[in-house]
Design a protein around this motif. Structure first.
Motif: not given
Length: 522
Positions: A117-122
């Motif tokens: 939660e709170g992390k993002t993948l590009t």
């Protein structure tokens, strides 16, 4: 002398702390199906694991794929997955039984690892100034064995990516590829190009329903959070702002608002707020695929056939469906492109909520020109005739308009003009420019006033201490970002080193100050 030593101390402190890296770079993993490395560099991309078997794929084969392994490696930190060559998703199981053989020609479920939660993948093919698309890099949705419907459990941004649907109509005609983003914030950014390739004909094809369908919520099953999806580019079959499918015995509802923004791209079929069906044999039951909250769809651009609320409606009596149209190109005249329901009618017992269509952000001249394609009206007042085309048959205007079935229209139509002022009035949030008044921070140039220290040429002698930055070269440890590809972070060491150096510099200068002052007093 003291006058010059104190400013010098301040300058050294500022320089030391400015050199301290505040955050580590996001981890990066380079990926290719053919990779044999650890993913830390483009020349050593992460590939399939040893258990990846395409001849007799087992239940957990997909977990050994290069793309799954990359997500697994980044599940705690988030980061960037760089597609440097063909990287595929395929060979998924349709049940949860360990050890089973994946059925051929079946619909399947490719469930990604859950990113913290709170992390993002590009996910991209352009990184570090290099465009790997120029050497053939593609993200491949592989339909040649079965249909691996993707359940994507991560907040994500997809950009600058060639997205290929690979199929073999000789052995498996396939179904519509589906990607459910499970309520995670999703941005389909710029530079997405979607193609199809058929191995049977050995050629590119453009079958409408073989383009992927994007689902902001779950593919099926109740989702207990809202959705947030933005689409800027790409070619898609359909787009849903919530859940796409369910059955009478499977409550696939969404508990939370459904939010969708379309800025560009092409949708071959239509955009939906809720599902258009709940499964074969369940067509008279509406107790699934509903939204508890509101549905907000905004169209700023793109090429679409139409935008519909869907058949399944709301759980809550005060649910509001708002369709805001600011632009875009539509295949049908407006009256047919924006029905409040999806398909031909609502399911029995559906709570339709309040349905609003808002053109306030559209140029009046453009709106009027578009409305003339429906009905100019005997009085030549296009805005009136288009309003009639959108309202439900039971509305006070007593006209269901062109192509709108009874009860399928909107409860409120906001036209360009005066109404625009109401919605644009919301820019009280833009009024936040009071924060731009923050240029008081730019007033901080009081620190630039420090140039008085430049008057202290003696301090230029201090460069011996500024030479200490050779130790700031310690950031070679921060250069370890190649290892940050594996998710590690080293900057803490450089922070400690630089802080110690700053303290040492302060101590030496303090001693110098005392010595000088004693000499002056002597």
């Amino acid at each position: 002398m003291k006058k010059f030593l104190l400013p010098m101390l301040a300058l050294i402190l500022v320089a030391a702390f400015c050199a301290i890296p505040m955050t580590a770079a996001d981890p990066v993993i380079f990926v290719s199906d053919k990779g044999t490395g650890d993913g830390s560099t483009p020349d050593a991309p992460l590939g399939h694991g040893s258990a990846y078997d395409t001849t007799a794929p087992k239940f957990d084969t997909f977990k050994s794929s290069a793309f799954y392994r990359a997500m697994e490696a980044l599940k705690e930190t988030g980061g960037t997955i760089v597609i440097v060559d063909d990287t595929s998703v395929g060979y998924a199981p349709n049940t949860g039984k360990e050890g089973e053989t994946v059925p051929h020609k079946s619909s399947a479920n490719w469930r990604s690892p859950a990113i913290a939660e709170g992390k993002t993948l590009t996910i991209t093919s352009v990184y570090g100034g290099v465009d790997y698309r120029t050497t053939g890099a593609e993200f491949v949705y592989d339909l040649t064995y079965n249909n691996p419907r993707i359940h994507f459990n991560a907040a994500s941004t997809w950009e600058n990516l060639n997205f290929k649907v690979l199929q073999d109509t000789n052995v498996w005609a396939g179904q519509t590829p589906n990607i459910g983003f499970m309520g995670n914030k999703t941005v389909i950014g710029d530079g997405i190009v979607v193609t199809q390739f058929d191995l049977k004909s050995n050629s590119e094809v453009t079958t409408a329903n073989r383009y992927p369908t994007l689902i902001a919520g779950s593919l099926w099953g109740t989702l207990k959070k809202g959705t947030d999806m933005t689409v800027n580019s790409g070619t898609w079959y359909q787009i849903y702002s919530s859940t796409s499918f369910g059955a009478a015995n499977n409550n696939s509802d969404q508990i939370g608002d459904a939010n969708l923004v379309i800025n560009g791209g092409t949708v071959k079929s239509s955009v939906y707020g809720t599902s258009t069906s709940i499964g074969s044999g369940d067509n008279q039951s509406a107790a699934t695929c509903r939204v508890e909250g509101n549905i907000n769809i905004t169209v700023n651009g793109g090429t679409l056939s139409g935008v519909f609320m869907g058949k399944n409606g709301f759980i809550n009596a005060d649910g509001v469906y708002t369709l805001k149209v600011n632009g875009g190109t539509f295949a049908a005249a407006y009256g047919a492109a924006f029905w409040a329901s999806g398909g031909s009618a609502w399911l029995d017992g559906t709570n339709k909520g309040t349905r609003v269509i808002d053109f306030s952000g559209m140029d009046a001249a453009t709106f009027n020109a578009e409305s003339h394609t429906i009905n100019t009206g005997k009085d030549n007042q296009a805005t009136v005739s288009i309003a009639k085309a959108f309202f439900a048959a039971t509305d006070a205007l007593e006209s269901k308009g062109a192509g709108v079935n009874a009860g399928n229209g909107f409860d409120k139509v906001i036209l360009p003009g005066a109404a625009a002022a109401e919605t644009t009035a919301a820019p009280e949030t833009t009024a936040a420019p009071a924060t731009t008044a923050a240029p008081e921070t730019t007033a901080a140039p009081a620190t630039t006033a420090a140039p008085a220290t430049t008057a202290a040429p003696a301090t230029t002698a201090a460069p011996a201490t500024t030479a200490a930055p050779a130790t700031t070269a310690a950031p070679a440890t921060t250069a370890a970002p190649a290892t940050t590809a594996a998710g590690t972070t080293a900057p803490a060491t450089s922070v400690t080193a630089i802080t110690v150096l700053a303290i040492m510099a302060l101590a030496s200068l303090a001693v110098a100050s005392v010595v000088v002052s004693k000499k002056i007093r002597g």
